[in-house]
Write a protein that holds these residues in place. Structure first.
Motif, short mmCIF file in Angstrom:
data_model
loop_
_atom_site.label_atom_id
_atom_site.label_comp_id
_atom_site.label_asym_id
_atom_site.label_seq_id
_atom_site.Cartn_x
_atom_site.Cartn_y
_atom_site.Cartn_z
N TYR A 2 39.96 25.82 41.53
CA TYR A 2 38.91 24.81 41.54
C TYR A 2 37.75 25.21 40.62
N ASP A 3 37.50 26.50 40.51
CA ASP A 3 36.43 26.97 39.62
C ASP A 3 36.75 26.62 38.17
N VAL A 4 37.96 26.96 37.71
CA VAL A 4 38.28 26.73 36.30
C VAL A 4 38.50 25.25 36.00
N LEU A 5 39.02 24.50 36.98
CA LEU A 5 39.14 23.06 36.78
C LEU A 5 37.76 22.41 36.69
N GLY A 6 36.83 22.92 37.48
CA GLY A 6 35.46 22.41 37.40
C GLY A 6 34.81 22.75 36.09
N ARG A 7 35.02 23.97 35.59
CA ARG A 7 34.42 24.40 34.33
C ARG A 7 34.97 23.62 33.14
N THR A 8 36.18 23.08 33.27
CA THR A 8 36.79 22.31 32.19
C THR A 8 36.76 20.80 32.48
N SER A 9 35.95 20.40 33.44
CA SER A 9 35.75 18.97 33.77
C SER A 9 37.05 18.27 34.17
N LEU A 10 37.86 18.95 34.98
CA LEU A 10 39.17 18.41 35.35
C LEU A 10 39.37 18.26 36.86
N LEU A 11 38.36 18.55 37.65
CA LEU A 11 38.56 18.52 39.10
C LEU A 11 39.09 17.17 39.59
N GLU A 12 38.54 16.10 39.08
CA GLU A 12 38.97 14.78 39.56
C GLU A 12 40.36 14.41 39.07
#
Length: 256
Positions: free
Chosen positions: A111-121
């Motif tokens: 979730y950290d790296v997906l958030g940093r790359t604007s991919l969480l959603e």
């Protein structure tokens, strides 16, 4: 951790690809490798990554990897290299599965790296439903997940259109500013090199030798498009490469 290449040469049979490469890759900087087609840029990256061993010379990893590092070296490829049956989150989790991590640790990292790359959603979306830029963001998130000492990036933006490439360059700058990382970044695009590189290493035609190393002192967050200083550096790099790039192009056309 930094890398030190000392008198590295490599040949495939009688074909000499690289000759006497000595190079320092400083920790916390992006070192871009440019040069004419066929000069050995990707071969050099494979040697650094340990996928092949140099015919001569040595490649040393100096210093300690960052805290929590799971893989000292990790790749970001031109073609994304995503598993089509896994979601964005599943592709990131893939590189964590071989490590002794708890479920909560894997989730936190992912979730950290997906958030940093604007991919969480978009974490539950399959690659076929993602744009090219988003696929490459997944590949970058996957690389960041193992907290590498060095990211090896092989033409990571070359498969993207100009607009998406510009957005991804902005993303890479933002990621580096948040947490500076060490990278060896191979590209044929001089605009990318001067936008992202703290130093640019110019290789000659095959066999690839270092023709010049250009250090760029301008901070990454001040490298706006159209910056005259970057334009001057890009022109200088092209002046170095122009004749050999034309010769290499003719050689490829004629099958040399």
């Amino acid at each position: 951790m930094e890398l030190s290449l000392r008198n590295v040469s490599h040949a495939y049979g009688e074909t000499q690809v690289l000759d006497d490469i000595s190079l320092r890759v400083p920790a916390g900087q992006i070192s871009c490798i440019v040069g004419p087609s066929g000069c050995g840029k990707s071969t050099l990256l494979r040697l650094i990554g340990g996928l092949e061993r140099p015919t001569e010379g040595e490649i040393l990893q100096l210093g300690n990897p960052p805290a929590g590092c799971l893989n000292p070296l990790t790749y970001v490829f031109q073609d994304f290299a995503l598993l089509p049956w896994r979601t964005a989150e599943g592709n990131v989790r893939l590189v964590l599965e071989e490590h002794r991590l708890t479920y909560s640790e894997v989730k936190e990292i992912t979730y950290d790296v997906l958030g940093r790359t604007s991919l969480l959603e978009f974490r539950d979306v399959l690659p076929k439903n993602l744009s090219g830029g988003m696929k490459q963001r997944v590949a970058i998130a996957r690389a960041l997940a193992v907290k590498p000492a060095v990211m090896l990036m092989d033409e990571p933006l070359s498969a993207l259109d100009a607009q998406t490439r510009e957005l991804l360059m902005e993303d890479l700058v933002r990621l580096w500013l948040r947490t500076p990382f060490t990278s060896v970044y191979v590209t044929h695009n001089l605009a990318e090199a001067v936008r992202l590189g703290h130093r640019v290493v110019v290789l000659s035609r095959r066999p690839g030798r270092i023709r010049e190393t250009v250090d760029i002192s301008l901070p990454l967050d001040q490298r706006d498009r159209g910056n005259p200083m970057l334009a001057d550096i890009e022109n200088h790099l092209w002046d170095i490469m122009r004749d050999e790039a034309a010769e290499a192009d003719q050689e490829l056309v004629h099958g040399g």
